[in-house]
Design a protein around this motif. Structure first.
Motif, PDB file in Angstrom:
ATOM      1  N   ARG A  85       0.814  -1.220   0.000  1.00  0.00           N
ATOM      2  CA  ARG A  85       0.000   0.000   0.000  1.00  0.00           C
ATOM      3  C   ARG A  85       0.844   1.265   0.000  1.00  0.00           C
ATOM      4  O   ARG A  85       0.309   2.349  -0.197  1.00  0.00           O
ATOM      5  CB  ARG A  85      -0.923   0.002   1.206  1.00  0.00           C
ATOM      6  CG  ARG A  85      -2.014  -1.018   1.090  1.00  0.00           C
ATOM      7  CD  ARG A  85      -2.953  -0.936   2.255  1.00  0.00           C
ATOM      8  NE  ARG A  85      -4.134  -1.741   1.971  1.00  0.00           N
ATOM      9  CZ  ARG A  85      -4.910  -2.231   2.897  1.00  0.00           C
ATOM     10  NH1 ARG A  85      -4.658  -1.997   4.170  1.00  0.00           N
ATOM     11  NH2 ARG A  85      -5.955  -2.943   2.578  1.00  0.00           N
ATOM     12  N   GLY A 134       0.500   4.944  -6.898  1.00  0.00           N
ATOM     13  CA  GLY A 134      -0.836   5.319  -6.440  1.00  0.00           C
ATOM     14  C   GLY A 134      -0.841   6.701  -5.817  1.00  0.00           C
ATOM     15  O   GLY A 134      -1.745   7.505  -6.050  1.00  0.00           O
ATOM     16  N   SER A 135       0.180   6.976  -5.035  1.00  0.00           N
ATOM     17  CA  SER A 135       0.315   8.289  -4.408  1.00  0.00           C
ATOM     18  C   SER A 135       0.415   9.383  -5.464  1.00  0.00           C
ATOM     19  O   SER A 135      -0.209  10.432  -5.368  1.00  0.00           O
ATOM     20  CB  SER A 135       1.549   8.299  -3.508  1.00  0.00           C
ATOM     21  OG  SER A 135       1.851   9.586  -3.075  1.00  0.00           O
ATOM     22  N   ALA A 157      -3.245   9.350  -7.605  1.00  0.00           N
ATOM     23  CA  ALA A 157      -4.439   9.673  -6.835  1.00  0.00           C
ATOM     24  C   ALA A 157      -4.283  10.922  -5.975  1.00  0.00           C
ATOM     25  O   ALA A 157      -5.237  11.658  -5.783  1.00  0.00           O
ATOM     26  CB  ALA A 157      -4.816   8.487  -5.947  1.00  0.00           C
ATOM     27  N   GLU A 158      -3.084  11.163  -5.477  1.00  0.00           N
ATOM     28  CA  GLU A 158      -2.896  12.246  -4.515  1.00  0.00           C
ATOM     29  C   GLU A 158      -2.225  13.470  -5.141  1.00  0.00           C
ATOM     30  O   GLU A 158      -2.789  14.544  -5.189  1.00  0.00           O
ATOM     31  CB  GLU A 158      -2.050  11.757  -3.341  1.00  0.00           C
ATOM     32  CG  GLU A 158      -2.705  10.672  -2.521  1.00  0.00           C
ATOM     33  CD  GLU A 158      -3.679  11.220  -1.505  1.00  0.00           C
ATOM     34  OE1 GLU A 158      -3.587  12.399  -1.151  1.00  0.00           O
ATOM     35  OE2 GLU A 158      -4.541  10.444  -1.072  1.00  0.00           O
ATOM     36  N   VAL A 163      -3.829   0.543  -8.046  1.00  0.00           N
ATOM     37  CA  VAL A 163      -4.929   1.187  -7.326  1.00  0.00           C
ATOM     38  C   VAL A 163      -5.700   0.149  -6.508  1.00  0.00           C
ATOM     39  O   VAL A 163      -6.024   0.369  -5.338  1.00  0.00           O
ATOM     40  CB  VAL A 163      -5.866   1.944  -8.291  1.00  0.00           C
ATOM     41  CG1 VAL A 163      -7.163   2.351  -7.610  1.00  0.00           C
ATOM     42  CG2 VAL A 163      -5.165   3.169  -8.851  1.00  0.00           C
ATOM     43  N   MET A 164      -5.939  -1.006  -7.105  1.00  0.00           N
ATOM     44  CA  MET A 164      -6.658  -2.055  -6.374  1.00  0.00           C
ATOM     45  C   MET A 164      -5.803  -2.617  -5.243  1.00  0.00           C
ATOM     46  O   MET A 164      -6.322  -2.963  -4.182  1.00  0.00           O
ATOM     47  CB  MET A 164      -7.122  -3.134  -7.341  1.00  0.00           C
ATOM     48  CG  MET A 164      -8.165  -2.586  -8.315  1.00  0.00           C
ATOM     49  SD  MET A 164      -8.759  -3.786  -9.478  1.00  0.00           S
ATOM     50  CE  MET A 164     -10.077  -4.506  -8.522  1.00  0.00           C
ATOM     51  N   GLN A 169      -3.727  -0.859  -3.491  1.00  0.00           N
ATOM     52  CA  GLN A 169      -3.824   0.113  -2.408  1.00  0.00           C
ATOM     53  C   GLN A 169      -5.148   0.009  -1.671  1.00  0.00           C
ATOM     54  O   GLN A 169      -5.208   0.216  -0.465  1.00  0.00           O
ATOM     55  CB  GLN A 169      -3.624   1.529  -2.935  1.00  0.00           C
ATOM     56  CG  GLN A 169      -2.179   1.777  -3.298  1.00  0.00           C
ATOM     57  CD  GLN A 169      -1.921   3.225  -3.569  1.00  0.00           C
ATOM     58  OE1 GLN A 169      -2.587   3.838  -4.387  1.00  0.00           O
ATOM     59  NE2 GLN A 169      -0.936   3.771  -2.885  1.00  0.00           N
ATOM     60  N   GLY A 170      -6.192  -0.315  -2.385  1.00  0.00           N
ATOM     61  CA  GLY A 170      -7.497  -0.423  -1.748  1.00  0.00           C
ATOM     62  C   GLY A 170      -7.696  -1.712  -0.975  1.00  0.00           C
ATOM     63  O   GLY A 170      -8.421  -1.738   0.020  1.00  0.00           O
ATOM     64  N   THR A 171      -7.044  -2.796  -1.425  1.00  0.00           N
ATOM     65  CA  THR A 171      -7.292  -4.111  -0.818  1.00  0.00           C
ATOM     66  C   THR A 171      -6.087  -4.685  -0.083  1.00  0.00           C
ATOM     67  O   THR A 171      -6.243  -5.606   0.723  1.00  0.00           O
ATOM     68  CB  THR A 171      -7.687  -5.130  -1.897  1.00  0.00           C
ATOM     69  OG1 THR A 171      -6.573  -5.341  -2.775  1.00  0.00           O
ATOM     70  CG2 THR A 171      -8.905  -4.676  -2.675  1.00  0.00           C
ATOM     71  N   TYR A 201      -4.755  -8.691  -8.246  1.00  0.00           N
ATOM     72  CA  TYR A 201      -5.309  -7.976  -9.399  1.00  0.00           C
ATOM     73  C   TYR A 201      -4.195  -7.600 -10.378  1.00  0.00           C
ATOM     74  O   TYR A 201      -4.319  -7.779 -11.586  1.00  0.00           O
ATOM     75  CB  TYR A 201      -6.046  -6.709  -8.942  1.00  0.00           C
ATOM     76  CG  TYR A 201      -7.217  -7.008  -8.045  1.00  0.00           C
ATOM     77  CD1 TYR A 201      -8.402  -7.523  -8.566  1.00  0.00           C
ATOM     78  CD2 TYR A 201      -7.137  -6.793  -6.670  1.00  0.00           C
ATOM     79  CE1 TYR A 201      -9.478  -7.809  -7.741  1.00  0.00           C
ATOM     80  CE2 TYR A 201      -8.209  -7.078  -5.839  1.00  0.00           C
ATOM     81  CZ  TYR A 201      -9.374  -7.592  -6.378  1.00  0.00           C
ATOM     82  OH  TYR A 201     -10.429  -7.882  -5.567  1.00  0.00           O
TER      83      TYR A 201
END
Length: 195
Positions: A104, A109-110, A113-114, A168-169, A171-173, A178
């Motif tokens: 994560r 992802g950072s 998304a951020e 992304v998945m 980071q979410g899970t 995936y």
């Protein structure tokens, strides 16, 4: 940004950027304050503004540059030469290993998304990252297929989207399955018939 800095100054600035990057990965952009960065790096407010005169916007741009470099560096040496199916397999393994290790706390992802929402300057850096990454993938697709330019670009973009979607998945899970499924599916068409 580093012009005119001594070696010690460059090292201090880099230490601040690395710490801010880690904070943003863990807490998010909105939750990471300049005070958080100061505490994590044991720097004074004046020292922070010495290296980042515009404050938060300068730090976010520096973090975006740092993280973008990390994303591309983690894919080397494979990304620089995707001219064989073996190099594609090596690249895919490097990508999977890297994101499995980071979990994560991944910079991709950072970044997307951020930091991409943080400022126009950070968005431009991230856009340049994706352009560079796409160009390397296009060269690789062209090297192992007879695809024309448009089809090569479309394949490269689908591979890039598979990586991004898997991350992304993740980071979410907290699960890499995936990414482990999407990446081979996206690159499978590049495999030679005899392989």
């Amino acid at each position: 940004m580093n012009r005119g800095l001594t070696a010690k100054g460059r090292a201090t600035r880099q230490r601040i950027v690395a710490a801010a990057s880690l904070l943003i990965r863990e807490q998010g952009v909105a939750e990471t304050t300049l005070d958080d960065v100061r505490v994590a790096t044991a720097t004074s407010k004046s020292q922070l503004f010495h290296y980042f005169p515009e404050g938060r916007s300068d730090i976010l741009a520096a973090v975006a540059e740092y993280e973008a470099a990390q994303v591309l560096e983690a894919q080397q040496p494979y990304l620089g030469d995707l001219s064989t199916w073996e190099s594609w397999q090596g690249w895919q393994k490097a990508v999977l290993d890297h994101y499995t290790e980071l979990g994560r706390r991944c910079p991709l992802g950072s970044l997307t998304a951020e930091l991409g929402k943080a400022s126009p300057q950070a968005r431009a850096i991230i856009s340049a990252l994706y352009d560079s990454w796409e160009a390397a993938l296009v060269r690789g697709v062209e090297a192992v297929t007879s695809d024309g330019p448009e089809e090569s670009r479309a394949r490269a973009r689908s591979i890039l989207a598979a990586v991004q979607g898997g991350v992304v998945m993740l980071q979410g899970t907290g699960r890499t399955d995936y990414l482990e499924a999407a990446l081979p599916a996206a690159t499978g068409a590049l495999r030679p018939v005899s392989a």
